[in-house]
Design a protein around this motif. Structure first.
Motif, PDB file in Angstrom:
ATOM      1  N   ILE A 221     -22.097  12.146   9.602  1.00 16.20           N
ATOM      2  CA  ILE A 221     -22.949  11.458  10.583  1.00 16.20           C
ATOM      3  C   ILE A 221     -22.529   9.993  10.752  1.00 16.20           C
ATOM      4  O   ILE A 221     -22.653   9.428  11.841  1.00 16.20           O
ATOM      5  CB  ILE A 221     -24.453  11.567  10.176  1.00 16.20           C
ATOM      6  CG1 ILE A 221     -25.386  11.266  11.361  1.00 16.20           C
ATOM      7  CG2 ILE A 221     -24.807  10.639   9.024  1.00 16.20           C
ATOM      8  CD1 ILE A 221     -25.489  12.353  12.366  1.00 16.20           C
ATOM      9  N   PHE A 222     -22.009   9.369   9.680  1.00 15.61           N
ATOM     10  CA  PHE A 222     -21.662   7.944   9.775  1.00 15.61           C
ATOM     11  C   PHE A 222     -20.546   7.700  10.801  1.00 15.61           C
ATOM     12  O   PHE A 222     -20.600   6.739  11.563  1.00 15.61           O
ATOM     13  CB  PHE A 222     -21.245   7.404   8.404  1.00 15.61           C
ATOM     14  CG  PHE A 222     -22.392   7.253   7.442  1.00 15.61           C
ATOM     15  CD1 PHE A 222     -23.526   6.522   7.786  1.00 15.61           C
ATOM     16  CD2 PHE A 222     -22.333   7.822   6.179  1.00 15.61           C
ATOM     17  CE1 PHE A 222     -24.585   6.373   6.895  1.00 15.61           C
ATOM     18  CE2 PHE A 222     -23.385   7.675   5.282  1.00 15.61           C
ATOM     19  CZ  PHE A 222     -24.508   6.953   5.632  1.00 15.61           C
ATOM     20  N   GLY A 223     -19.538   8.586  10.782  1.00 16.12           N
ATOM     21  CA  GLY A 223     -18.435   8.447  11.747  1.00 16.12           C
ATOM     22  C   GLY A 223     -18.962   8.613  13.167  1.00 16.12           C
ATOM     23  O   GLY A 223     -18.569   7.884  14.087  1.00 16.12           O
ATOM     24  N   LEU A 224     -19.876   9.556  13.348  1.00 16.78           N
ATOM     25  CA  LEU A 224     -20.430   9.807  14.677  1.00 16.78           C
ATOM     26  C   LEU A 224     -21.310   8.641  15.120  1.00 16.78           C
ATOM     27  O   LEU A 224     -21.281   8.229  16.277  1.00 16.78           O
ATOM     28  CB  LEU A 224     -21.226  11.116  14.667  1.00 16.78           C
ATOM     29  CG  LEU A 224     -20.381  12.370  14.387  1.00 16.78           C
ATOM     30  CD1 LEU A 224     -21.267  13.575  14.105  1.00 16.78           C
ATOM     31  CD2 LEU A 224     -19.444  12.659  15.565  1.00 16.78           C
ATOM     32  N   LEU A 225     -22.088   8.084  14.177  1.00 19.91           N
ATOM     33  CA  LEU A 225     -22.962   6.940  14.515  1.00 19.91           C
ATOM     34  C   LEU A 225     -22.137   5.722  14.916  1.00 19.91           C
ATOM     35  O   LEU A 225     -22.523   4.966  15.810  1.00 19.91           O
ATOM     36  CB  LEU A 225     -23.857   6.584  13.315  1.00 19.91           C
ATOM     37  CG  LEU A 225     -25.057   7.494  13.088  1.00 19.91           C
ATOM     38  CD1 LEU A 225     -25.722   7.178  11.748  1.00 19.91           C
ATOM     39  CD2 LEU A 225     -26.074   7.376  14.236  1.00 19.91           C
ATOM     40  N   ALA A 226     -21.001   5.546  14.241  1.00 17.22           N
ATOM     41  CA  ALA A 226     -20.170   4.365  14.505  1.00 17.22           C
ATOM     42  C   ALA A 226     -19.693   4.334  15.947  1.00 17.22           C
ATOM     43  O   ALA A 226     -19.461   3.268  16.510  1.00 17.22           O
ATOM     44  CB  ALA A 226     -18.988   4.344  13.536  1.00 17.22           C
ATOM     45  N   GLU A 227     -19.547   5.525  16.552  1.00 23.24           N
ATOM     46  CA  GLU A 227     -19.051   5.538  17.939  1.00 23.24           C
ATOM     47  C   GLU A 227     -20.133   5.984  18.923  1.00 23.24           C
ATOM     48  O   GLU A 227     -19.848   6.322  20.058  1.00 23.24           O
ATOM     49  CB  GLU A 227     -17.814   6.434  18.029  1.00 23.24           C
ATOM     50  CG  GLU A 227     -18.077   7.838  17.559  1.00 23.24           C
ATOM     51  CD  GLU A 227     -16.803   8.657  17.370  1.00 23.24           C
ATOM     52  OE1 GLU A 227     -16.860   9.868  17.645  1.00 23.24           O
ATOM     53  OE2 GLU A 227     -15.792   8.066  16.958  1.00 23.24           O
ATOM     54  N   GLN A 228     -21.394   5.987  18.459  1.00 18.76           N
ATOM     55  CA  GLN A 228     -22.495   6.469  19.303  1.00 18.76           C
ATOM     56  C   GLN A 228     -22.859   5.411  20.359  1.00 18.76           C
ATOM     57  O   GLN A 228     -23.072   4.251  20.024  1.00 18.76           O
ATOM     58  CB  GLN A 228     -23.720   6.784  18.433  1.00 18.76           C
ATOM     59  CG  GLN A 228     -24.872   7.416  19.183  1.00 18.76           C
ATOM     60  CD  GLN A 228     -24.477   8.749  19.810  1.00 18.76           C
ATOM     61  OE1 GLN A 228     -23.954   9.638  19.157  1.00 18.76           O
ATOM     62  NE2 GLN A 228     -24.708   8.858  21.115  1.00 18.76           N
TER      63      GLN A 228
END
Ligand code: G1P
Length: 296
Positions: A221-228
């Motif tokens: 989820i952190f990788g996805l949040l970083a580019e959200q």
């Protein structure tokens, strides 16, 4: 994909940097998570639920006006000395053991309030590469089954995939929640999540099964949040990142056993106050008598 059967949930993230606008002016200088229900602040109920689920590290993502939260979980030397001197051992116990000594509290500052997704992303340097829990303290949950989070941890330990705490809500209230598109599984109360939408209008909602302030998430989820990019309300939404997560890995929704109070609203907060007072060992009899005399 998280496939290692050894994975345990050791950390819980508490986003506590919100503005608390619904409770102004009470939240002008104090975070909403410090509002008490009878005699305990909301954040303490949340921390106790985490500890009951076996969490070892509490990660608070704080913002402006949040000093009272670290103070609450810290030692209060002067107060403790004073209570000890006066022989008030019961009260001393209450202030001393807010969380057990083996539990660690960590504080991360969220400089800009860019949304729940952004707040959770701020915990990345602490949590790093392990699955973790998120608790929104304004959803206060009473459960006799070890706590809502403990039940979700049990599901995680079985499935090793993300678990969202869900509940059926009235069809006209979907606009207050992240709402899932649920697919039944063989396990009672456990759904596979096929999609999730943040605060949909009832006519656009995929169901009336809503996320209620409890999450277990894999570190992807952190990788996805970083580019959200910003979503509903112009905020970085955790819901939107979860919607992308479930395209890569299994995400489930679990209807935990318990009673939830929406303490983010005045009505829910007052209901919680009345219910907790009616169950409080010192207050219940007098308070019930008062309510009876008031309403006949
Ligand atoms: C947040 C989440 C939402 C979730 C809700 C649960 O919304 O964005 O998906 O359903 O918490 O309480 P908030 O209540 O912060 O607006």
């Amino acid at each position: 994909m998280t496939k290692n059967p050894q994975q345990r949930i050791r950390m819980a993230v508490f986003p506590v940097a919100g503005m608390g606008t619904r409770f102004l002016p009470a939240t002008k200088a104090n975070p909403k998570e410090m509002l008490p229900v009878v005699d305990k602040p909301l954040i303490q109920y949340a921390a106790e639920e985490a500890v009951a689920a076996g969490i070892e590290t509490l990660v608070f993502v704080t913002g402006r006006n949040k000093r009272s939260i670290p103070d609450h979980f810290d030692k209060a030397y002067e107060l403790e000395a004073e209570l000890a001197e006066r022989g008030k051992t019961d009260m001393l116990e209450l202030v001393r053991n807010i969380v057990p000594p083996e539990v660690t509290c960590v504080y991360v500052r969220q400089a800009d309030a860019l949304g729940l997704g952004h707040a959770v992303g701020c915990a990345r340097p602490i949590v790093q590469n392990e699955p973790f829990a998120v608790i929104l303290a304004d959803d206060l949950i009473v459960s006799h089954e070890g706590g809502a989070l403990a039940q979700m941890v049990e599901q995680f330990e079985r499935t090793q995939c993300s678990v969202l705490g869900v509940e059926e809500v009235p069809g006209d209230e979907t606009g207050k929640y992240g709402v899932i598109d649920p697919v039944a599984t063989d396990t009672p109360g456990l759904w596979d999540v096929r999609g999730i939408v943040e605060k949909p209008r009832p006519e656009d909602a995929p169901s009336n099964v809503a996320v209620v302030g409890r999450y277990i998430l894999t570190p992807r989820i952190f990788g996805l949040l970083a580019e959200q990019t910003p979503g509903a309300g112009g905020e970085i939404q955790l819901t939107d990142a979860i919607d992308r997560l479930l395209q890569e890995e299994r995400v489930t929704g679990y209807e935990f056993k318990g009673e939830r109070f929406d303490c983010g609203s005045k009505q829910g907060y007052l209901k919680a106050t009345v219910e907790f007072a009616l169950r409080h060992p010192e207050l219940k009899d007098d308070f019930e008598a008062y309510l009876r005399s008031r309403f006949g």
